[in-house]
Scaffold this motif. Structure first.
Motif, PDB file in Angstrom:
ATOM      1  N   UNK A   1       0.828  -1.232  -0.136  1.00  0.00           N
ATOM      2  CA  UNK A   1       0.331  -0.364   0.030  1.00  0.00           C
ATOM      3  C   UNK A   1       0.940   1.481   0.090  1.00  0.00           C
ATOM      4  N   UNK A   2       0.689   2.588  -0.570  1.00  0.00           N
ATOM      5  CA  UNK A   2       1.023   3.406  -0.312  1.00  0.00           C
ATOM      6  C   UNK A   2       2.199   3.885   0.550  1.00  0.00           C
ATOM      7  N   UNK A   3       2.419   4.543   1.087  1.00  0.00           N
ATOM      8  CA  UNK A   3       4.137   4.506   1.982  1.00  0.00           C
ATOM      9  C   UNK A   3       3.031   5.732   2.478  1.00  0.00           C
ATOM     10  N   UNK A   4       2.508   6.763   2.393  1.00  0.00           N
ATOM     11  CA  UNK A   4       1.668   7.811   2.648  1.00  0.00           C
ATOM     12  C   UNK A   4      -0.005   8.138   2.918  1.00  0.00           C
ATOM     13  N   UNK A   5      -0.532   6.367   1.970  1.00  0.00           N
ATOM     14  CA  UNK A   5      -1.728   6.625   2.122  1.00  0.00           C
ATOM     15  C   UNK A   5      -2.548   6.905   1.373  1.00  0.00           C
ATOM     16  N   UNK A   6      -3.792   7.396   1.844  1.00  0.00           N
ATOM     17  CA  UNK A   6      -4.876   8.110   0.396  1.00  0.00           C
ATOM     18  C   UNK A   6      -5.659   8.853   1.299  1.00  0.00           C
ATOM     19  N   UNK A   7      -5.079   9.822   2.073  1.00  0.00           N
ATOM     20  CA  UNK A   7      -5.681  10.209   2.508  1.00  0.00           C
ATOM     21  C   UNK A   7      -6.121  11.724   1.752  1.00  0.00           C
TER      22      UNK A   7
END
Length: 1874
Positions: free
Chosen positions: A385-391
């Motif tokens: 998953x993306x390291x910084x998330x999808x917020x």
């Protein structure tokens, strides 16, 4: 003060619930013109004023603005609903800022609450429920919108109503939701609720947008289908999204946390790119419903070329990984491109760091591949998953902001760019860190504790962030010292000269040869000191790299140490060997008969040979550039090792070698080989190789210089137009032109309707010239070409101005002709235009008679006459059977008939009949020689009354009434008059009349010089070699971007002033452009300005004046011609014969569907974005320029404005600033936000213009991008060639396609003053012949801020279209060219398309511009870019690059420094007595070498050769005779004075910036030419010119005084005349080129202002134009941040002024020829005494002048008498003479000035002492004295009236030549200074 708002407002507090009364009337079917859909239910007496909805506090402006706008729209029709909308806006505003802490919030809320209280009372209606009324109005607008939403061919007014209905319905829906219960809201939703829709830019991608014509394009549909292909993506639930992904961008949005606006922007961006790529695919490569692979692959190659090179450079594997399945691969490609675009679109200032973006993309692409492939993380054993998330905003907060903060902190350390470049990291420093593998230590997620994110304090050393050492070192000033010179060459020449060699063979004599090769010892020592690229790096290299020691890689440090050690070894070995082996030879005998009998050598020679051997590698690589290039570019380790020693390994600047293109060589060789059988007697049969053909090929093509040349070649324009501007058909093919002259001689098949298309385009050009007021209505009629069905058979009716006077001439020839008819025919047909005129007049007369005559008998008569004429023509009996003497009378009657027809008055019917009968009588009675011809006419009754009628016109109505119906035209119905209202018919009659009446004056049409130039250039360009024009549908899309700061958009009414005020702009414009003013009034239908104001056309007046200034509105008008041209060309691509006959404008008005298709195609291919830096502040301050910008977007609906919004946001009761990039357009007169992308902080960290461009570049579209400044212009006829130009990107220039296309410019500001004329010619020669040479063959053209067109994708992936680092990138434009070249781009230049450009027109404006450019060139000198270009270029391109960039300024500086060195050397020689001894000795020995050399070089000093490029270009453009005349005239108008003065400007600012730094942007202002005051001139030029000129004059005077006794006057003149000229020029030029500079009234005003300025004390808030103190303080700004070394250099340079004193005191009579040092000491005692005397006077003024005036005057008198007594005593005792007093002044004044300069340099040490006050007082006295010296001659000349007239003549000669009224302009503001 408490606020008048409720503490806790309740939603709906002002609403009344309950529904007690019926609703108002139902919705009207037909909307009212006020845009109301309901018929209204308010009281007609209530008419509320609109509430300001535009200037709102930024805290909540975007949230409430739409409610206030809707309230204003509904205010008159539905005031109660408007009131409820304002209530809702108030509630939202209060909830967002309850404490009113935001800027302007308290005032706004108070104002709105007061308005609500008033509206509550006035709109209250009994028995009516607010909710019910809301629902009624909402449903009315909703239903109207739903009924008309699907139509896309609406008229503009109906479309505006529809948009308003949508906006009103969406706002009312939101209001209803807050005041009704949830069930009612649900019912509204189920009833087709109208939700708020975001505004779209080009593509309406939201649901319901399908009705727009652009969405019907097949390529758009295919691109959208690809974007919306979400098959195979991971489930949306993995990313916490409800529902499925809408498209691939929605997936990326939720995956990585990009902003919604960024996603929407880049979604549209990529769709348009894909669609336009699809249009260029061939039919066998594309399917109309499926996106082809070719376009996607091409985009992949363009976008990721830099990324793949970066990966190879760092030896990393690319993370772009594609599956093998074709369909899935396309989806992956779209995702990768979309990911890069989203990163780039949100990167803000990081866009200037392309490799930083590569680093970010590298990691995010890896994550994307893992997500798509469902990979499992090896660390967490979960799905990747993306390291910084999808917020929301995750990417901005976690990726962009940390790196942005580093940039921001570094910029803060730079003190606004004033700090040394080595103590802070700019964009390039930070970006070049990502050229090192160490960048991967930052990690992903990024470790914010890494050294990269650490910003050191300026006083602490930098952490070990290993940027490229070359990058850091190149920021310091060592680059200018790296220029290599052949120091060994003079030494070798001296050695050869000392040996008196008689033959070159003697060089090989052992002794001579040994002495010569001793230069290698010098070479080794110099290399130890200076450095070399090949062997050793210098001590200076290490010194210059010392500041970069913390940022240098370990391997580079090792290399530096090794080079230093090797340099030391050679420096020791070579001298030791030389000393030990000198004259100790080892000899070997050679064979008998050899040229050299024996070989002798020493150990030193062997060492020297070894020393030289290492150069062999460099020599081999120089002669085999392919090997050198391969080693540079290759990433193999062996190649790295080979290149490691010579240069640091950097990412850019590799493989820049270019082939020297010689395009004409191959054709030349082919011509030389062809065997020719000549068809004439060859004059030179022995000349081989077809030299004549070669000369023809290499000669210029076709140059149409004059209107006469245009007229003579006009008939060839349609065929040239066919070749250049009509897309080729399949039968013609694409490769139609291969040679230089093929446009002229190659016969090509005409395209279908080619001639008709040319006529349509020509008429549009003429119409545009009329709208621009360059031609009058009559001139337009003379230039128009009629459109008729004849065009499709290639029968052209040429413009009347070509046929002017031709018909009259033909009549004269025929009338007086005697001879054979064949001879007459040859005479007339010899002149093709005469033949056209005769033929068309005859056909037009037939047409007029045909439509006018309706009687059967009359028609038969006319038919018989015409048949007889045509029969005689065929049988060549015309002269025999017709009397040509009658032609003039017949001509007069036909003209009379045409005039009557044009007037069209019913009362003139009898005059029409009379004219017809007169014509009939002339033909039948007077012209027809054979009377038997009359018998052929069939009359009912041939009685005696038959022809009486023809003898007496009145008898038609007065005699023989019974037979009246039997005579011609006796019946009222025999003619049709008045003619029917038919536009084309009247146009034909008008043209017929013009053909008959126009005289020779029409041959000069158009009269306007600019119109002539434009038409001539357009015609010439059609004969040049340009690529084929594709169809608009298939062309490359492009965008134009214009940065704007605070420049004028339109002139305001206040600026325009009155046409009676002689200092007003409108008065200036009327006098400068009198013909255009007359044409404007004619177009407006007015006689003067008062009439314009009466008819409410004052806005047209503003536009007229603004279009003649350097304003943004002029630029926008010009750039929007691109859109008009594309629509016109798209119409021609689609049009059939019927459409062409109807005309473009008729089709545009009548065929809405076709017009919608044209608009859609123009939207696809062209966008225009203005980056308005101050738009937000102008809006907040209600600046008129804000409304002007809104008006611009209203006038041009496709225009977009990008700006940065600074918004206040309340977080936990505190105000925070939030910055956003916004793109807006105007909808129905209101600004509407399209995209709003949040930024990490304030974006303007570097130079203003590139940061401004960077903010807007994300909103641009297309594959090409043209950069246009706001002082440029464009023309419709030039815009027609943009399709051809863009095709150049598909051509290869050498080994690669171009990345920047250079264009020609026309300077439109050179029409009035001499200075503007000089600048115009200078700029023209640079942008034509100069850039032509730079581009080919030199290959060193860069980007100069001109209208270049960039390969947009290439540049957005490589750092943008300019660089923005503070100060170093002051000339930001040229760095784009540097960057493109270093990254292996190619820059070409094309002259067939030109763009208008304005230049500075007054001397002060020009000087500011030159100062800015000189500052920029200085920063280029110390930049890494120039350093790398010089190092990486081959030898020839290196020299070319040097001279065409910084070399010109550096050479100019050296030239001026050389003058100083020469004069100070002469001063030393004459004062020391050395020169006298040398000259006397030379005379005794009769040596004349010195004077001979001086005489020979004196002619070179004239500097006339500098004007050679200008003369050559004028010669090519206008003819060499004109060029010679202009050159001589320029010299008479003091062009040499101007250019010499400009030289001083360049050298001063270049040199000062090189020494101290302090480069800065200097706004020039480009309005009109007015008088500049003496004070202003002194402020601008005191230090740059006046001081230097006085110093040179002082040197010349002293030199002249002490050389006369022994040197001839001729030698002195030859030596110094050029310096005298330069010195006087620097003193006088500002006043010579000042309008009204010698006006007595102006001189008096200037004297008063000067005294006021010099005496006024400075202080806080007092500007430098008000006080000398403030100016003097600002003038030392460059010293404030200057380093210690620079201050020491300033002090050392100032010591030169002490030479005068030391040398002159020994030549005083009072010294009595003493050489004792005590004389010099006594001179200092005198200086101290003078200073004490001045100090005493100042102290006396402070102590006594206020209260003891008499005592102070007595004190000054006492001092004065004491000084006189002392002088008198010394003259008696010590023989002090008057000459001594003069010499003392010459000695002590420079000393005092030198002390002032030293005091300024050490200011930090003495600023708070009394010494600084004394220095300031002394400096003011110096300035006052220099001002008096300068002002004296001006006052004397101003007193002489003839001088004023002569001055005006040479300064405004161009205006006088055009007979303009220039004197009123020169008087300026005379009336206002009484």
């Amino acid at each position: 003060m408490s606020e008048i708002v409720p503490a806790e407002p309740i939603e709906g507090i002002y609403f009344e619930r309950g529904e007690t009364s019926t609703a108002s009337a139902s919705a009207s079917e037909t909307p009212h013109v006020t845009l109301a859909i309901t018929n209204g239910s308010n009281n007609d007496e209530y008419a509320p004023e609109p509430f300001d909805s535009e200037r709102l506090p930024t805290v909540f402006a975007s949230e409430i603005q739409r409610f206030l706008r809707v309230a204003n729209l509904l205010g008159k029709e539905e005031p109660r609903v408007a009131y409820l909308c304002r209530v809702h806006a108030f509630v939202i505003a209060h909830n967002l800022d309850k404490n009113s802490s935001g800027r302007g919030v308290r005032q706004f809320k108070t104002s709105l609450l007061h308005r609500l209280e008033q509206d509550e009372h006035d709109t209250k209606k009994r028995g009516t429920s607010d909710i019910r009324e809301l629902k009624h109005v909402y449903r009315a607008y909703r239903d109207y919108y739903i009924r008309h939403d699907k139509a896309f061919d609406l008229e503009q007014s109906r479309r505006e109503k529809l948009i308003n209905a949508r906006d009103i319905a969406s706002v009312l829906f939101e209001v209803l939701k807050t005041v009704t219960d949830p069930t009612a809201t649900q019912a509204l939703i189920q009833g087709n609720a109208i939700h708020r829709k975001t505004e779209f830019n080009i593509l309406p991608l939201e649901q319901g947008g399908i009705q727009h014509a652009i969405m019907q394009q097949t390529e758009i549909k295919a691109a959208i289908a690809v974007i919306r292909n979400v098959r195979g993506l991971p489930p949306a639930q993995d990313f916490k999204k409800h529902g499925a992904f809408l498209d691939l961008f929605d997936f990326l949005h939720h995956c990585f946390g990009f902003q919604e606006a960024n996603v929407a922007n880049q979604r549209e961006h990529l769709i348009l790119l894909l669609a336009n790529m699809q249009t260029r695919q061939t039919h066998d490569q594309k399917s109309f419903l499926k996106l082809g692979e070719g376009g996607v692959d091409e985009l992949m190659r363009k976008f990721f070329k830099n990324y793949t090179n970066w990966c190879k450079f760092l030896e990393r594997k690319s993370n772009i990984r594609l599956p093998f399945v074709k369909q899935e691969a396309q989806q992956y490609k779209i995702l990768y491109i979309g990911l890069y675009l989203l990163i780039w679109g949100e990167a803000a200032n990081l866009r200037f760091m392309p490799e930083c973006l590569c680093y970010i993309f590298h990691h995010m692409a890896y994550e994307l591949h893992g997500i798509l492939s469902g990979a499992i993380s090896l660390t967490t054993w979960e799905k990747v998953m993306p390291a910084y998330g999808g917020e929301p905003e995750s990417f901005l907060i976690n990726v962009v902001t940390p790196i942005y903060n580093v940039i921001s902190k570094e910029v803060a350390n730079s003190n606004g760019g004033a700090a040394d470049h080595s103590v802070w990291r700019n964009y390039d420093d930070l970006n070049e860190y990502f050229w090192s593998p160490d960048c991967f230590k930052i990690g992903w997620p990024m470790r914010e504790d890494h050294d990269f994110f650490f910003v050191r304090d300026r006083k602490k050393p930098k952490p070990d962030v290993k940027n490229d050492p070359d990058a850091s070192s190149s920021k310091t000033k060592e680059k200018k010292k790296r220029e290599k010179r052949d120091e060994e060459e003079p030494e070798a020449i001296i050695i050869i000269a000392c040996h008196d060699l008689g033959s070159p063979i003697q060089l090989f004599d052992a002794i001579v040869f040994e002495d010569i090769i001793s230069i290698f010892i010098t070479s080794a020592i110099l290399k130890l000191i200076q450095g070399s690229h090949v062997f050793v790096t210098a001590i200076l290299d290490i010194a210059f790299l010392w500041k970069a020691r913390y940022t240098m890689e370990y391997s580079q440090k090792v290399k530096l140490v090794m080079k230093l050690i090797l340099a030391v070894i050679w420096t020791i070995v070579l001298p030791v060997c030389y000393a030990n082996s000198r004259r100790k030879y080892t000899c070997y005998s050679t064979k008998y008969g050899s040229l050299i009998e024996e070989w002798c050598f020493t150990s030193y020679m062997v060492a020297a040979a070894i020393y030289l051997t290492t150069n062999a590698v460099e020599v081999v690589l120089f002669f085999v550039p392919a090997v050198a290039k391969y080693i540079e570019v290759s990433n193999y380790k062996i190649c790295r090792v080979l290149s490691w020693w010579t240069q640091p390994r950097i990412y850019v600047g590799r493989g820049m070698q270019e082939d020297q293109i010689k395009p004409l060589i191959a054709p030349t060789r082919q011509i030389m080989k062809i065997g020719v059988q000549y068809e004439w007697h060859e004059l030179f049969p022995k000349v081989k190789s077809n030299a004549g053909a070669i000369i023809a090929v290499w000669s210029p093509v076709v140059i149409i210089r004059t209107l006469g040349m245009l007229r003579s070649r006009f008939d060839s324009l349609p065929s040239a137009f066919n070749v250049c501007l009509i897309p080729p058909s399949s039968k013609r093919g694409k490769k139609k032109r291969k040679g230089l002259l093929s446009n002229i001689f190659q016969k090509l098949p005409d395209e279908k309707n080619a001639t008709a298309k040319f006529v349509v385009v020509w008429n549009q050009i003429v119409n545009q010239l009329r709208l621009e007021d360059l031609i009058s209505n009559r001139e337009m009629d003379l230039m128009m070409m009629p459109v008729s069905s004849e065009l499709f058979s290639s029968k052209v009716r040429w413009p009347v101005f070509l046929l002017a006077n031709k018909f009259s001439t033909a009549l004269t020839i025929a009338k007086d002709f005697e001879g054979k008819e064949e001879t007459l025919v040859k005479k007339i047909t010899k002149d093709k235009y005469m033949f056209y005129a005769v033929r068309e007049c005859y056909q037009s007369l037939k047409y007029v008679l045909e439509i006018l005559v309706e009687g059967s008998m009359e028609k038969r008569i006319i038919c018989d006459i015409l048949s007889e004429i045509e029969k005689n023509i065929q049988e060549t009996n015309l002269l025999k059977n017709f009397n040509m003497k009658v032609l003039p009378a017949l001509h007069a009657k036909v003209v009379e008939l045409a005039e009557l027809l044009m007037e069209g008055e019913k009362d003139h019917q009898h005059k029409i009949v009379k004219a017809l009968l007169d014509i009939f009588e002339l033909v039948t009675n007077d012209m027809m020689v054979d009377s038997r011809i009359l018998e052929m006419f069939h009359f009912p009754d041939q009685n005696e009354c038959g022809f009486v009628y023809f003898r007496n016109d009145d008898q038609l109505f007065d005699t023989v009434e019974k037979n009246r119906d039997f005579y011609p035209f006796s019946n009222e119905n025999s003619i049709q008059f008045p003619l029917p209202e038919n536009g084309p018919m009247m146009e034909k009659i008008k043209r017929f009349h013009l053909l008959l009446t126009v005289k020779e004056a029409a041959m000069d049409v158009p009269a306007n010089l600019d119109a002539r130039r434009r038409i001539s250039f357009f015609a010439t360009s059609l004969f040049t070699d340009m690529p084929d024009a594709p169809k608009v549908h298939n062309m490359m899309p492009f965008c134009v971007i214009t940065p704007h700061y605070i420049e004028d958009i339109n002139f305001s009414l206040k600026e325009l002033g009155s046409d009676k005020e002689e200092d007003s702009i409108i008065f200036y414009m009327q006098k400068i452009y009198p013909d255009e003013w007359k044409n404007f009034l004619e177009r407006m239908g007015c006689e003067n300005r008062l009439c314009l104001e009466d008819e409410h056309k004052i806005e047209d007046l503003r536009l007229w004046a603004s279009f003649r200034g350097q304003t943004l509105s002029r630029t926008v008008r010009g750039m929007m011609y691109y859109r008009e041209a594309l629509k016109l060309q798209a119409f021609l691509d689609m049009a059939e014969e019927e459409d062409i006959l109807e005309g473009y404008e008729t089709a545009e008005r009548g065929n809405r569907a076709l017009f919608a298709r044209l608009e859609a195609l123009a939207d696809m291919k062209y966008t225009y974005v203005i980056s308005c830096q101050s738009f937000a502040s102008q809006k907040a301050m209600n600046d008129p320029r804000y409304q002007d910008m809104i008006d611009l977007m209203t006038r041009y609906p496709s225009l977009r404005v990008a700006y940065v919004e600074e918004k206040e946001k309340i977080v936990q009761g505190k105000t925070h600033k939030v910055y956003s990039s916004k793109l807006v357009k105007v909808v129905n007169g209101f600004e509407q936000t399209i995209y709003q992308i949040k930024l990490p902080g304030p974006p303007h960290l570097g130079e203003g213009k590139p940061e401004n461009q960077n903010n807007a570049i994300i909103f641009t579209r297309g594959e090409a991008l043209q950069t246009i400044d706001m002082n440029q212009d464009n023309y419709l006829e030039e815009a027609l060639k943009i399709r051809n130009l863009l095709q150049e990107f598909l051509r290869r220039q050498g080994r690669r396609p171009p990345t920047i296309l250079g264009l020609r410019e026309h300077i439109f500001t050179g029409s009035v003053s001499s200075l503007a004329w000089f600048m115009s010619y200078q700029e023209t020669s640079f942008v034509t012949i100069g850039q032509r040479l730079l581009a080919n063959p030199l290959r060193v053209r860069f980007h100069y801020g001109h209208p270049d067109v960039f390969d947009r994708v290439f540049h957005i992936t490589r750092g943008g279209i300019s660089k923005a680092s503070k100060t170093i990138n002051l000339s930001e434009d040229v760095f784009a060219g540097f960057n493109s070249t270093l990254r292996r781009g190619c820059i070409s230049y094309h002259e067939y398309l030109q763009i208008g450009k304005g230049r500075d027109v007054a001397l002060n404006q020009i000087s500011k511009f030159e100062a800015k450019v000189a500052n920029g060139n200085c920063e280029q000198t110390i930049s890494r870019d120039i350093f790398r270009l010089g190092r990486q270029f081959d030898f020839f391109r290196m020299l070319s690059c040097y001279f065409t960039t910084i070399g010109f300024y550096f050479s100019s500086l050296i030239s001026v420094i050389g003058i100083y060195v020469f004069l100070y050397g002469q001063l030393y020689l004459v004062l020391s007595g050395l020169e006298r001894a040398l000259v006397v000795e030379a005379r005794l020995k009769n040596v004349q070498s010195l004077e001979t050399a001086l005489a020979s070089q004196s002619f070179i000093q004239l500097g006339l050769l500098t004007g050679l490029p200008m003369v050559m270009e004028i010669g090519l453009e206008k003819g060499f005779l004109t060029a010679l005349k202009d050159f001589v005239l320029m010299q008479l108008q003091l062009a040499a004075v101007f250019f010499t003065f400009a030289l001083g400007t360049k050298t001063h600012y270049y040199g000062r910036t090189l020494l101290h730094g302090g480069a800065k942007y200097r706004p020039t202002g480009r309005k009109v030419v007015f008088h500049a005051s003496f004070t202003e001139n002194y402020r601008l030029y005191s230090r740059s010119h006046f001081v230097k000129a006085f110093e040179l004059l002082l040197l010349l005077i002293v030199y002249n005084m002490f050389r006369r006794s022994y040197q001839s006057s001729m030698a002195y003149v030859l030596i110094t005349y050029a310096i005298w000229f330069m010195s006087l020029t620097w003193l006088c030029a500002p006043f010579l080129f000042n309008p009204a500079g010698f006006s007595w009234t102006k001189t008096v005003d200037d004297w008063k202002e000067w005294n006021k300025w010099i005496r006024l004390q400075g202080g806080i808030g007092i500007q430098q134009d008000k006080s000398w103190h403030s100016w003097w303080h600002d003038e030392q700004t460059h010293l404030r941040w200057s380093g210690l070394a620079s201050r020491l250099a300033e002090i050392l340079l100032s010591l030169r002024f002490f030479i005068y004193q030391y040398g002159l005191v020994y030549h005083l009579d009072i010294s009595q020829h003493s050489k004792n040092f005590l004389v010099y000491v006594l001179s200092w005692i005198v200086i101290v005494a003078i200073f004490l005397l001045v100090k005493a006077v100042n102290m006396g003024r402070q102590l006594l002048s206020a209260n003891h005036q008499l005592g102070f005057r007595l004190f000054k008198a006492f001092l004065f008498l004491a000084v006189l007594a002392l002088i008198f005593t010394l003259s008696i005792i010590c023989e002090l003479s008057l000459m001594d007093l003069f010499v003392c002044c010459l000695a002590f004044l420079p000393t005092a000035w030198g002390m002032i300069l030293i005091a300024q340099a050490v200011r930090p040490k003495i600023e708070h002492t009394g010494l600084w006050d004394f220095t300031r007082a002394l400096a003011r006295e110096f300035d006052y004295g220099m001002g008096i010296v300068l002002f004296g001659p001006i006052a004397i000349l101003a007193w002489l009236p003839i001088i004023k007239a002569f001055h005006a003549r040479f300064l405004f000669n161009e205006a006088f030549k055009r007979h303009l009224q220039i004197q009123p302009i020169l008087s300026g503001k005379k009336k206002h200074r009484t």
